[in-house]
Design a protein around this motif. Sequence first.
Motif, PDB file in Angstrom:
ATOM      1  N   ILE A  40      87.492  58.504  54.416  1.00  0.00           N
ATOM      2  CA  ILE A  40      87.948  57.504  55.382  1.00  0.00           C
ATOM      3  C   ILE A  40      87.879  56.103  54.781  1.00  0.00           C
ATOM      4  CG2 ILE A  40      87.451  56.468  57.625  1.00  0.00           C
ATOM      5  CD1 ILE A  40      86.438  59.299  58.480  1.00  0.00           C
ATOM      6  N   GLY A  67      92.887  59.726  54.998  1.00  0.00           N
ATOM      7  CA  GLY A  67      92.395  59.409  56.334  1.00  0.00           C
ATOM      8  C   GLY A  67      92.409  60.625  57.250  1.00  0.00           C
ATOM      9  N   THR A  68      93.503  61.379  57.206  1.00  0.00           N
ATOM     10  CA  THR A  68      93.605  62.585  58.026  1.00  0.00           C
ATOM     11  C   THR A  68      92.567  63.618  57.615  1.00  0.00           C
ATOM     12  OG1 THR A  68      95.985  62.180  58.247  1.00  0.00           O
ATOM     13  CG2 THR A  68      95.183  64.373  58.830  1.00  0.00           C
ATOM     14  N   LEU A  71      88.992  62.543  58.719  1.00  0.00           N
ATOM     15  CA  LEU A  71      88.723  62.800  60.133  1.00  0.00           C
ATOM     16  C   LEU A  71      88.540  64.292  60.401  1.00  0.00           C
ATOM     17  CD1 LEU A  71      91.214  60.278  61.784  1.00  0.00           C
ATOM     18  CD2 LEU A  71      88.719  60.098  61.627  1.00  0.00           C
ATOM     19  N   LEU A  74      85.138  65.322  59.042  1.00  0.00           N
ATOM     20  CA  LEU A  74      84.088  64.795  59.902  1.00  0.00           C
ATOM     21  C   LEU A  74      83.919  65.673  61.141  1.00  0.00           C
ATOM     22  CD1 LEU A  74      82.135  62.392  60.081  1.00  0.00           C
ATOM     23  CD2 LEU A  74      83.872  61.214  61.423  1.00  0.00           C
ATOM     24  N   PHE A  75      85.034  66.047  61.758  1.00  0.00           N
ATOM     25  CA  PHE A  75      84.973  66.947  62.916  1.00  0.00           C
ATOM     26  C   PHE A  75      84.382  68.299  62.525  1.00  0.00           C
ATOM     27  CE2 PHE A  75      86.973  70.370  65.362  1.00  0.00           C
ATOM     28  CZ  PHE A  75      86.481  70.073  66.625  1.00  0.00           C
TER      29      PHE A  75
END
Length: 157
Positions: A40, A67-68, A71, A74-75
Amino acid sequence: MERNRATIGLLIIAIGIVLILFKLDTFDFVFDFSWPFIFIFVSIVFHVLFFIRIFPTGVLIPGGILGTYGLLFLFLNFTDWHYLQYLWPIFVFGVAVGLFEFYFFNRQNPKDVLTAGIVLTIISIVFMSFSLLYSIGIYFIAGILILFGIWLIFGRR
């Protein structure tokens, strides 16, 4: 010269302390959940460098992808990676995000980039649908059968 020796000595001591803390697994918990922020952060750096006009538009493609993925990772970290079997099409969608950013911020608006982004998005949606249908499809089919049975019993006579 004495000041340089003291600075180097403090740096070596800090490296030694960090090595000991890593060996004692002190940073494992923090690193286990924070490594997606590297993706990120790099994505944000690419976007900032584009918007302050240092890098060209092409840097938005890896910026959108990272970025995608950041994320998504992270999830997945917070859900113990249980949902990867359903969310793997987001890897394809990440490339589409980068291509869409490139298309929308490029002055020439290259149509082939837009077409590639749309195709990758459609592929991602199709695979995500198959993935979800495979996992929850039996519930969907059972629900349709129940509704059809109710309609046969209470429907038009």
